[in-house]
Design a protein around this motif. Structure first.
Motif, PDB file in Angstrom:
ATOM      1  N   MET A 154     -29.982 -11.593 -92.580  1.00  0.00           N
ATOM      2  CA  MET A 154     -31.222 -11.647 -91.177  1.00  0.00           C
ATOM      3  C   MET A 154     -30.675 -13.134 -90.313  1.00  0.00           C
ATOM      4  SD  MET A 154     -35.057 -12.546 -91.523  1.00  0.00           S
ATOM      5  CE  MET A 154     -34.789 -14.190 -92.053  1.00  0.00           C
ATOM      6  N   ALA A 155     -30.385 -13.979 -91.081  1.00  0.00           N
ATOM      7  CA  ALA A 155     -30.035 -15.265 -90.365  1.00  0.00           C
ATOM      8  C   ALA A 155     -28.781 -15.106 -89.463  1.00  0.00           C
ATOM      9  CB  ALA A 155     -30.093 -16.569 -91.438  1.00  0.00           C
ATOM     10  N   THR A 156     -27.705 -14.343 -89.969  1.00  0.00           N
ATOM     11  CA  THR A 156     -26.616 -14.619 -89.447  1.00  0.00           C
ATOM     12  C   THR A 156     -26.688 -13.846 -87.966  1.00  0.00           C
ATOM     13  OG1 THR A 156     -25.401 -14.534 -91.392  1.00  0.00           O
ATOM     14  CG2 THR A 156     -24.071 -13.830 -89.610  1.00  0.00           C
ATOM     15  N   ILE A 157     -27.550 -12.911 -88.037  1.00  0.00           N
ATOM     16  CA  ILE A 157     -27.743 -11.892 -86.486  1.00  0.00           C
ATOM     17  C   ILE A 157     -28.866 -12.534 -85.748  1.00  0.00           C
ATOM     18  CG2 ILE A 157     -26.394 -10.010 -87.427  1.00  0.00           C
ATOM     19  CD1 ILE A 157     -28.955  -8.634 -87.631  1.00  0.00           C
ATOM     20  N   GLY A 158     -29.691 -13.154 -86.487  1.00  0.00           N
ATOM     21  CA  GLY A 158     -30.959 -13.517 -85.752  1.00  0.00           C
ATOM     22  C   GLY A 158     -31.929 -12.462 -85.708  1.00  0.00           C
ATOM     23  N   HIS A 159     -31.984 -11.375 -86.420  1.00  0.00           N
ATOM     24  CA  HIS A 159     -32.966 -10.361 -86.080  1.00  0.00           C
ATOM     25  C   HIS A 159     -33.227 -10.027 -87.473  1.00  0.00           C
ATOM     26  CE1 HIS A 159     -34.841  -6.715 -84.397  1.00  0.00           C
ATOM     27  NE2 HIS A 159     -34.141  -6.027 -85.398  1.00  0.00           N
ATOM     28  N   VAL A 160     -34.497  -9.380 -87.776  1.00  0.00           N
ATOM     29  CA  VAL A 160     -35.163  -8.829 -88.966  1.00  0.00           C
ATOM     30  C   VAL A 160     -35.362  -7.111 -88.870  1.00  0.00           C
ATOM     31  CG1 VAL A 160     -37.343  -9.419 -88.547  1.00  0.00           C
ATOM     32  CG2 VAL A 160     -36.940  -9.284 -90.834  1.00  0.00           C
ATOM     33  N   THR A 161     -35.005  -6.921 -90.005  1.00  0.00           N
ATOM     34  CA  THR A 161     -35.655  -5.257 -89.916  1.00  0.00           C
ATOM     35  C   THR A 161     -36.784  -5.177 -90.864  1.00  0.00           C
ATOM     36  OG1 THR A 161     -34.165  -4.948 -91.821  1.00  0.00           O
ATOM     37  CG2 THR A 161     -32.993  -4.580 -90.105  1.00  0.00           C
ATOM     38  N   GLU A 162     -37.382  -4.331 -90.659  1.00  0.00           N
ATOM     39  CA  GLU A 162     -38.665  -4.171 -91.379  1.00  0.00           C
ATOM     40  C   GLU A 162     -38.412  -3.845 -92.944  1.00  0.00           C
ATOM     41  OE1 GLU A 162     -42.268  -3.784 -92.247  1.00  0.00           O
ATOM     42  OE2 GLU A 162     -41.551  -4.077 -90.369  1.00  0.00           O
ATOM     43  N   ALA A 163     -37.305  -3.283 -93.255  1.00  0.00           N
ATOM     44  CA  ALA A 163     -36.639  -3.237 -94.925  1.00  0.00           C
ATOM     45  C   ALA A 163     -36.575  -4.564 -95.186  1.00  0.00           C
ATOM     46  CB  ALA A 163     -35.380  -2.375 -94.898  1.00  0.00           C
ATOM     47  N   GLN A 164     -35.877  -5.715 -94.393  1.00  0.00           N
ATOM     48  CA  GLN A 164     -35.665  -7.060 -94.793  1.00  0.00           C
ATOM     49  C   GLN A 164     -37.054  -7.568 -94.961  1.00  0.00           C
ATOM     50  OE1 GLN A 164     -33.345  -7.836 -91.682  1.00  0.00           O
ATOM     51  NE2 GLN A 164     -31.301  -7.806 -92.760  1.00  0.00           N
ATOM     52  N   ARG A 165     -37.658  -7.462 -94.128  1.00  0.00           N
ATOM     53  CA  ARG A 165     -39.233  -7.855 -94.000  1.00  0.00           C
ATOM     54  C   ARG A 165     -40.126  -7.599 -95.333  1.00  0.00           C
ATOM     55  NH1 ARG A 165     -41.408  -9.299 -89.478  1.00  0.00           N
ATOM     56  NH2 ARG A 165     -40.761  -7.002 -88.576  1.00  0.00           N
TER      57      ARG A 165
END
Length: 220
Positions: A154-165
């Motif tokens: 998540m941190a590398t691309i600066g975006h979160v997916t719902e699965a990651q959340r």
């Protein structure tokens, strides 16, 4: 005070610090004097995994020197993960380093918390924020690899997916069930997953505490 931000580790964390300082200074009617120098989040991650804080401190010190040349009077690492080398950096930095860890420990003590859980990189979770929060007992994170890998992605691309959340929310609930009074966001970019969402447990954001401490210093 002219603040120097070591930025880019990762991009969303930089935005969090920058916006936070802008908002606090604007609300107080105080001009913000700031310079940023970009660090490579992938290079930092390699040094973190390799257990090489000395090398990373040398890289950061070079960036601090550039910011000093631009007029900065103090330096900030805009990443909880990046604090793995804060002791080494403080020893060689051309400027004072505004360390997040003592500010976080003071905030935890002020809130009267006795037992917390931590989410973030493996290094932060295993070391209990690099051994810098003696005011509380830390409930160990059992899904270390899963949380770490999800966080880094998540941190590398600066975006979160719902699965990651959901990875972060599920582990936070497990930590609460095992006695944690609150869950500390020990990774700066975790605001991506938590902002605007109710995970079902109390959250303490290390990065927000750090931004408050930076503002308090720069506003003097």
């Amino acid at each position: 005070m002219h603040i120097g931000l070591i930025a880019g580790i990762g991009p969303a964390a930089t935005d969090f610090y920058y916006r936070g300082l802008i908002d606090r200074h604007a609300a107080a009617g105080i001009p913000l004097d700031l310079t940023m120098a970009h660090a490579d989040v992938r290079e930092m991650s390699r040094n973190l995994v390799a257990g090489n804080p000395t090398r990373q401190a040398e890289i950061f010190a070079g960036l601090v020197q550039r910011m000093k040349g631009a007029g900065a009077e103090a330096a900030v690492i805009t990443s909880m993960g990046g604090h793995f080398c804060v002791k080494e950096l403080t020893a060689i930095s051309p400027l004072p380093v505004l360390n997040a860890i003592p500010a976080v420990d003071a905030a935890l003590a002020k809130r009267g918390l006795r037992k917390i859980g931590i989410l973030g990189t493996r290094a932060v979770m295993e070391s209990h924020l690099y051994g810098g929060i003696p005011s509380v007992e830390v409930v160990p994170t059992e899904a270390l690899d899963r949380v770490h890998d999800t966080y880094v992605a998540m941190a590398t691309i600066g975006h979160v997916t719902e699965a990651q959340r959901q990875v972060f929310f599920e582990e936070g609930r497990r930590l609460r069930a095992r006695g944690a009074e609150a869950i500390m966001l020990g990774g700066t970019d975790l605001f991506l997953a938590f902002a605007g969402h109710d995970p079902g447990f109390p959250v303490i954001d290390c990065a927000d505490i750090h931004v408050d401490a930076i503002f308090a210093t720069s506003a003097r």
